[in-house]
Motif scaffolding. Sequence first.
Motif, PDB file in Angstrom:
ATOM      1  N   THR A 154      -1.017  -3.837   4.344  1.00  0.00           N
ATOM      2  CA  THR A 154      -1.869  -2.995   3.811  1.00  0.00           C
ATOM      3  C   THR A 154      -1.378  -2.306   2.645  1.00  0.00           C
ATOM      4  O   THR A 154      -0.254  -2.428   2.270  1.00  0.00           O
ATOM      5  CB  THR A 154      -1.967  -1.790   4.714  1.00  0.00           C
ATOM      6  N   TYR A 155      -2.465  -1.663   1.832  1.00  0.00           N
ATOM      7  CA  TYR A 155      -2.232  -1.097   0.633  1.00  0.00           C
ATOM      8  C   TYR A 155      -3.020   0.427   0.876  1.00  0.00           C
ATOM      9  O   TYR A 155      -4.151   0.360   0.825  1.00  0.00           O
ATOM     10  CB  TYR A 155      -2.873  -1.952  -0.404  1.00  0.00           C
ATOM     11  N   ARG A 156      -2.163   1.495   0.630  1.00  0.00           N
ATOM     12  CA  ARG A 156      -2.547   2.679   0.825  1.00  0.00           C
ATOM     13  C   ARG A 156      -2.153   3.649  -0.353  1.00  0.00           C
ATOM     14  O   ARG A 156      -1.243   4.306  -0.352  1.00  0.00           O
ATOM     15  CB  ARG A 156      -2.259   3.296   2.002  1.00  0.00           C
ATOM     16  N   LEU A 215       2.405   3.008  -3.630  1.00  0.00           N
ATOM     17  CA  LEU A 215       1.492   2.297  -2.594  1.00  0.00           C
ATOM     18  C   LEU A 215       2.149   2.450  -1.485  1.00  0.00           C
ATOM     19  O   LEU A 215       3.330   1.690  -1.179  1.00  0.00           O
ATOM     20  CB  LEU A 215       1.052   1.069  -3.122  1.00  0.00           C
ATOM     21  N   ASP A 273      -6.515  -3.624  10.218  1.00  0.00           N
ATOM     22  CA  ASP A 273      -6.743  -3.807   8.984  1.00  0.00           C
ATOM     23  C   ASP A 273      -6.302  -5.285   8.491  1.00  0.00           C
ATOM     24  O   ASP A 273      -6.901  -6.053   7.708  1.00  0.00           O
ATOM     25  CB  ASP A 273      -6.421  -2.512   7.884  1.00  0.00           C
ATOM     26  N   GLY A 312       2.355   0.992   2.583  1.00  0.00           N
ATOM     27  CA  GLY A 312       1.728  -0.371   3.167  1.00  0.00           C
ATOM     28  C   GLY A 312       2.477  -0.340   4.527  1.00  0.00           C
ATOM     29  O   GLY A 312       3.686   0.192   4.495  1.00  0.00           O
ATOM     30  N   ALA A 360       4.144   6.876   4.575  1.00  0.00           N
ATOM     31  CA  ALA A 360       4.060   5.795   4.851  1.00  0.00           C
ATOM     32  C   ALA A 360       4.329   5.601   6.373  1.00  0.00           C
ATOM     33  O   ALA A 360       5.344   5.933   6.625  1.00  0.00           O
ATOM     34  CB  ALA A 360       4.673   4.702   4.018  1.00  0.00           C
ATOM     35  N   GLY A 380      -3.947   0.421  10.576  1.00  0.00           N
ATOM     36  CA  GLY A 380      -3.162  -0.558  10.067  1.00  0.00           C
ATOM     37  C   GLY A 380      -3.098  -1.913  10.269  1.00  0.00           C
ATOM     38  O   GLY A 380      -3.295  -2.855   9.761  1.00  0.00           O
ATOM     39  N   VAL A 431      -1.827   8.483  -0.647  1.00  0.00           N
ATOM     40  CA  VAL A 431      -1.114   9.114   0.818  1.00  0.00           C
ATOM     41  C   VAL A 431      -0.014   9.743   0.729  1.00  0.00           C
ATOM     42  O   VAL A 431       0.933   9.364  -0.383  1.00  0.00           O
ATOM     43  CB  VAL A 431      -1.207   8.125   2.099  1.00  0.00           C
ATOM     44  N   TRP A 463       7.158   1.752   1.149  1.00  0.00           N
ATOM     45  CA  TRP A 463       6.421   2.187  -0.134  1.00  0.00           C
ATOM     46  C   TRP A 463       6.520   0.986  -1.125  1.00  0.00           C
ATOM     47  O   TRP A 463       7.790   0.328  -1.234  1.00  0.00           O
ATOM     48  CB  TRP A 463       6.964   3.483  -0.969  1.00  0.00           C
TER      49      TRP A 463
END
Length: 619
Positions: free
Chosen positions: A511-513, A473, A528, A475, A519, A525, A516, A556
Amino acid sequence: MSDKYEILKPAAWHEDARGVPRSPVYGDLYHGEAGALPQAWHVFLRGNGLPERWRHRSAFTIAETGFGLGHNFLAAWRAWLDDPQRSGRLHYLAFEAHPFAVDDLRRIWHRLPDDHQPLAGELAARWPDLLPGVHRLELQGGQVTLTLLFGDIRRLARQAEAHVDAFFLDGFAPRVNPDMWSPAVFGQLRRLAVAGATAATWCAAGQVRRDLRDAGFLVDKVPGIAGKRDMTVAVLRSGLGSTSPAVVRRRVAVVGAGMAGAGVAQALAGRGHEVEVWDPQCALDVDPALRRRGAGALVPALSPDDDTRSRLSRVGLALAQMRWQGLDEAARPAACGGLVCARSQAQAEGQRQALMRLAFPENWVRWLDAAQAGVQAGVGVPWGGLWFPRAMRVCPGELLAALLCLPGVTRRAAAVGALAPMTDGGWSLRGTDGQELGRADQVVLANALHARTLLAGVMPIGHLPVLSGLTPLAGQVSLYPSAASTVPHCVLSGRGYCMPPRHGWGVAGSTYRPDVSEAVADEAGHQDILARVRGWVDAQGIPWLGQGEAAGWAGWRTATRDHLPLIGAAPGRPGLWLACAYGSRGLTWSALAGELIGAWMDGDPVPVERELARRIGLR
């Protein structure tokens, strides 16, 4: 509510006309007529062949079935200190269903002899909050450990993990407290015992002796003390018991220099192991001014049923406090407290109901309504929240730098591309070009998602679904110049978080992405994060939030499907360990993983319940 959860009921202070502490629950005294310390010496120390048996040992472990007022522990600690031939370390494991508050303990400890007062003072200063579960205390500069298990011994005896040399069987009489003297408990004590383990108790009841015998002990009666004709001593039958662990100084390679690797490195180096941390990032010389900008938080999780994550997070916070409060000021966590803010009236009511069910002490967590929360935070919190006074604000950059520069820790700026087992034991570390970088007796993989790749090179992993479920993830966090603002006054968390300013910077996140490839910190972001925070706090009351040009940091995380970390041994691969998948709780799990792996490696009492250790193991 989980059917395993038990509300911890602390002891209430009562004493008889002679000033001897008495339990109103059991209708019994806390010690016999001889007095607590003479009884400790005659029954428990001499009855277990101490101090002679701990002499010239690298470590010695005692387990007590009822901690009570702590006299037996203090007597053992004093005797250990007074013996010039004592073991290198003393471990003491103790169960207690109804622990006393520290003020009540101080009330009785002030009567102790002068040579016990410094020990009682140190113990009082480290006495834990009265919460169910396992509590690890380090005393005497780490040479003495006290592992307290608060709750019903019938359950916790099954949850303890240790290699015990001597048992102090102490508690209220079997006629009023039969559960403590049950065959089931004695069976668990046998599980914990090493070969040649002994036991002693003031109790000479025939049923107790028979149950000890049935559990695998050879039982005998010897003269008691102060009017008691007999007491009981026992030794484990030949052929039973585990092997006493050998404490050996090892060369340990830790792969990964993030919070996971740094926490493990600190714990193992503190135990005397030679630690090398392997990571290309070790070559980077980060500007201290940039290092000071970031912020992270240690705030316990809390669920209505006190689930695995909640229980582990309590231990993680306590171990982080124990490990990191002695660091230099820049790296030391700040105990500013944390407010877990409700995001709606319904959630606020759920938080209140959870606290009522759990019945945790208010010095650990309490509910604050909107007005109280606003005063605590210095900013409006519309629906109130859970206040954790022990929560801490941390500067991760400073903390990492401090942990990786501790004595016994060497940094190696290289990427480990593969591992190879050595024919005579241990591991060879190979670079991405296949060349050997170094060797180690033990290896800890603390390099997030890449741990799976290294593990797959030395063992099949297809049967371990938790590894296939690891998710990367991306972020980011937002950093804003905060000028002279001190708002918020504590860590605020809800859907996202906001930190008290430090060194002129305020931090909000995150954030949590998923899905992708890179990072990055970007304007999307930042927006968000602002949207997240504005949903549960009066953001206009935080003067720096969303003002000016935001800086950012991106990176990450790796997480499992159940959001629990992976900490434990690689099955079938001696000397190979994992400490990864920390998700959003890298600070919470950092010290916990180090203490767990250190305890397993050295054979010390383990600072969490066995069922929790299984749930975070490689499964």
